[in-house]
Design a protein around this motif. Structure first.
Motif, PDB file in Angstrom:
ATOM      1  N   LYS B 161      -8.223  -0.436   0.443  1.00  0.00           N
ATOM      2  CA  LYS B 161      -7.387  -1.432   0.430  1.00  0.00           C
ATOM      3  C   LYS B 161      -8.203  -2.457  -0.332  1.00  0.00           C
ATOM      4  O   LYS B 161      -9.487  -2.701  -0.007  1.00  0.00           O
ATOM      5  CB  LYS B 161      -7.218  -1.892   1.803  1.00  0.00           C
ATOM      6  N   GLY B 162      -7.406  -2.750  -1.431  1.00  0.00           N
ATOM      7  CA  GLY B 162      -8.113  -3.878  -2.310  1.00  0.00           C
ATOM      8  C   GLY B 162      -7.731  -5.481  -1.889  1.00  0.00           C
ATOM      9  O   GLY B 162      -7.517  -5.552  -0.538  1.00  0.00           O
ATOM     10  N   ALA B 163      -7.319  -6.005  -2.779  1.00  0.00           N
ATOM     11  CA  ALA B 163      -6.785  -7.427  -2.387  1.00  0.00           C
ATOM     12  C   ALA B 163      -5.171  -7.622  -2.355  1.00  0.00           C
ATOM     13  O   ALA B 163      -4.792  -8.509  -2.031  1.00  0.00           O
ATOM     14  CB  ALA B 163      -7.331  -8.549  -3.574  1.00  0.00           C
ATOM     15  N   TYR B 166      -1.228  -3.095  -4.450  1.00  0.00           N
ATOM     16  CA  TYR B 166      -1.320  -2.188  -5.773  1.00  0.00           C
ATOM     17  C   TYR B 166      -2.621  -1.333  -5.305  1.00  0.00           C
ATOM     18  O   TYR B 166      -3.480  -1.496  -4.663  1.00  0.00           O
ATOM     19  CB  TYR B 166      -1.993  -2.840  -6.906  1.00  0.00           C
TER      20      TYR B 166
END
Lengths: 186, 186
Positions: B161-163, B166
């Motif tokens: 998971k990023g921010a 996406y």
């Protein structure tokens, strides 16, 4: 949360023999780092080279994904590459951020070499979490950023340490790990 | 500390339309992931494809860096690519690890899609820190590992998971982040 900017420098960087050179733009660098940048909420990813014909080539590739067949074929790639901007040198990159944000960015150089005074990832993550000035992280191609770039940076980030002494990540992998350490969900 | 193995599957994986396909071997995948693997102390990095001519091509590239001009030109690349092994399919990859270690590896599939029951990175990092069975992390090319592969895995790792929402990292970036989360210095 401070805004994060990335710059990939193709000059001035070292080659294998520590000579200062200009490296070529690599298509895979642009795609991979743009996708990581989009994943971690980077505001803009600057591809920096003084070579006008290489900027023109990159422009053509970006146009394919922004407006050409690529934009229909793969929308997620379009989203990522929309973050990319082309600039001539580090000064114009800093100016572009200043124009966009009204603030001079805090300049953070990265290096696979350790040295005297390095900011830790934990310190930098805290800086990102504060609502301070925009942060510009500068990555070098080739064998890394020259001393001249390291010296003008406000901070030099500590090298990415793995499980041993080997420190030869690709710049694409280093960018991904950097962003995950700064902004990945914990 | 448990031994870590990586496998990059070129079949069976999905394409953009969720059809099961065989993807081509990509030179940059081999180099980037091998360099990350060497950085994080991975025991072996398997490049898995049923296509004999692509394995032969990869063999030729590896030979260049192991014994040819590449081995003299860039020793750090030689060190990284020494970790690479070519296999036909997942079963033979598991067998190779069994032969090397005397144990059946714990099979961990990776996926950018979330779903029912996913192991967290924190759980998996603890498993790596224990001195248990070897762990085999399987990465998919194309649009990811098929359901069939996910179903036979002992664990499916949660997506990176990023921010935001996406989630279209390159497999090279995903491998780098995966290894850093499992074994990076903290």
């Amino acid at each position: 949360m401070a805004d994060i900017y990335l710059a990939l420098l193709h000059y001035p960087v070292y080659d294998k023999g520590y000579k200062v050179v200009t490296t070529s733009i690599t298509n895979m660098d642009i795609h991979d780092i743009a996708r990581s940048a989009r994943t971690y909420g980077v505001k803009r990813f600057f591809v920096v080279t003084p070579v006008r014909t290489l900027r023109a080539l990159a422009e053509k590739i970006l146009d394919h994904w922004q407006h050409g067949y690529g934009s229909v074929y793969n929308e997620t790639r379009k989203d990522a590459l929309a973050l990319v901007a082309l600039t001539d040198d580090l000064d114009r990159t800093i100016q572009a951020i200043q124009q966009e944000t009204g603030e001079r960015p805090h300049l953070v150089a990265t290096s696979a070499r350790s040295g005297g005074s390095r900011a830790t990832f934990a310190q930098m993550r805290r800086k990102v979490e504060e609502a301070g000035s925009p942060l510009l992280f500068v990555l070098g191609t080739g064998w890394g950023l020259t001393e001249e770039v390291l010296e003008r940076a406000d901070d030099i980030l500590e090298p990415i340490k793995g499980a041993g002494a080997y420190n030869h990540l690709s710049v694409r992998s280093a960018a991904a790990i950097l962003l995950d350490r700064l902004r990945g969900a914990r």
